[in-house]
Design a protein around this motif. Structure first.
Motif, PDB file in Angstrom:
ATOM      1  N   TYR A  54       0.829  -1.205   0.000  1.00 37.51           N
ATOM      2  CA  TYR A  54       0.000   0.000   0.000  1.00 37.51           C
ATOM      3  C   TYR A  54       0.862   1.253   0.000  1.00 37.51           C
ATOM      4  CZ  TYR A  54      -3.553  -3.381   0.973  1.00 37.51           C
ATOM      5  OH  TYR A  54      -4.383  -4.470   0.866  1.00 37.51           O
ATOM      6  N   LYS A  55       0.318   2.303  -0.590  1.00 40.54           N
ATOM      7  CA  LYS A  55       1.031   3.584  -0.646  1.00 40.54           C
ATOM      8  C   LYS A  55       0.853   4.386   0.632  1.00 40.54           C
ATOM      9  CE  LYS A  55       0.992   4.001  -5.609  1.00 40.54           C
ATOM     10  NZ  LYS A  55       0.697   4.821  -6.766  1.00 40.54           N
ATOM     11  N   SER A  56      -0.246   4.152   1.356  1.00 46.19           N
ATOM     12  CA  SER A  56      -0.492   4.931   2.571  1.00 46.19           C
ATOM     13  C   SER A  56      -1.017   4.035   3.690  1.00 46.19           C
ATOM     14  CB  SER A  56      -1.513   6.039   2.303  1.00 46.19           C
ATOM     15  OG  SER A  56      -2.804   5.488   2.146  1.00 46.19           O
ATOM     16  N   GLU A  57      -0.862   4.509   4.898  1.00 48.40           N
ATOM     17  CA  GLU A  57      -1.385   3.778   6.061  1.00 48.40           C
ATOM     18  C   GLU A  57      -2.898   3.683   5.991  1.00 48.40           C
ATOM     19  OE1 GLU A  57      -1.265   3.918  10.940  1.00 48.40           O
ATOM     20  OE2 GLU A  57      -0.046   5.323   9.809  1.00 48.40           O
ATOM     21  N   ALA A  58      -3.546   4.740   5.536  1.00 49.04           N
ATOM     22  CA  ALA A  58      -5.012   4.735   5.425  1.00 49.04           C
ATOM     23  C   ALA A  58      -5.480   3.622   4.492  1.00 49.04           C
ATOM     24  CB  ALA A  58      -5.507   6.090   4.951  1.00 49.04           C
ATOM     25  N   GLU A  59      -4.802   3.435   3.351  1.00 48.38           N
ATOM     26  CA  GLU A  59      -5.143   2.356   2.428  1.00 48.38           C
ATOM     27  C   GLU A  59      -4.940   0.993   3.074  1.00 48.38           C
ATOM     28  OE1 GLU A  59      -2.919   2.508  -1.171  1.00 48.38           O
ATOM     29  OE2 GLU A  59      -3.769   4.430  -1.806  1.00 48.38           O
ATOM     30  N   ALA A  60      -3.834   0.832   3.787  1.00 50.45           N
ATOM     31  CA  ALA A  60      -3.550  -0.443   4.434  1.00 50.45           C
ATOM     32  C   ALA A  60      -4.599  -0.769   5.489  1.00 50.45           C
ATOM     33  CB  ALA A  60      -2.165  -0.427   5.058  1.00 50.45           C
ATOM     34  N   VAL A  61      -4.947   0.196   6.305  1.00 52.03           N
ATOM     35  CA  VAL A  61      -5.953  -0.009   7.352  1.00 52.03           C
ATOM     36  C   VAL A  61      -7.306  -0.321   6.732  1.00 52.03           C
ATOM     37  CG1 VAL A  61      -7.233   1.128   9.214  1.00 52.03           C
ATOM     38  CG2 VAL A  61      -4.749   1.358   9.089  1.00 52.03           C
ATOM     39  N   ALA A  62      -7.677   0.415   5.682  1.00 49.11           N
ATOM     40  CA  ALA A  62      -8.956   0.183   5.015  1.00 49.11           C
ATOM     41  C   ALA A  62      -9.035  -1.214   4.407  1.00 49.11           C
ATOM     42  CB  ALA A  62      -9.187   1.244   3.947  1.00 49.11           C
ATOM     43  N   SER A  63      -7.899  -1.787   4.035  1.00 50.22           N
ATOM     44  CA  SER A  63      -7.907  -3.118   3.409  1.00 50.22           C
ATOM     45  C   SER A  63      -8.303  -4.214   4.387  1.00 50.22           C
ATOM     46  CB  SER A  63      -6.524  -3.420   2.821  1.00 50.22           C
ATOM     47  OG  SER A  63      -5.577  -3.723   3.837  1.00 50.22           O
TER      48      SER A  63
END
Length: 65
Positions: A54-63
């Motif tokens: 993921y490019k961002s922590e927000a993307e990783a958490v949302a996954s």
């Protein structure tokens, strides 16, 4: 000291080992902010098929949802 944006075979091996441990525990390792050169190393070694990157922590958490 400057930041280094490279990873060697020992680092890749450590990531794979940790990911394997986490998977056996029902968890996952989701790398993010890899810089510009590391995704190339992941592609060459086919680790992009092992890790969701993921490019961002927000993307990783949302996954996780």
């Amino acid at each position: 000291m400057g930041q280094h944006h490279l990873i060697d075979s020992a680092g890749l091996g450590t990531l794979v080992g940790r990911a394997s441990q986490r998977k056996s525990q029902g968890a996952s390792l989701r790398p993010l902010h890899l810089g510009s050169k590391i995704p190339g190393s992941f592609a060459i070694t086919k680790l992009l098929t092992v890790f969701d990157v993921y490019k961002s922590e927000a993307e990783a958490v949302a996954s996780f949802k």
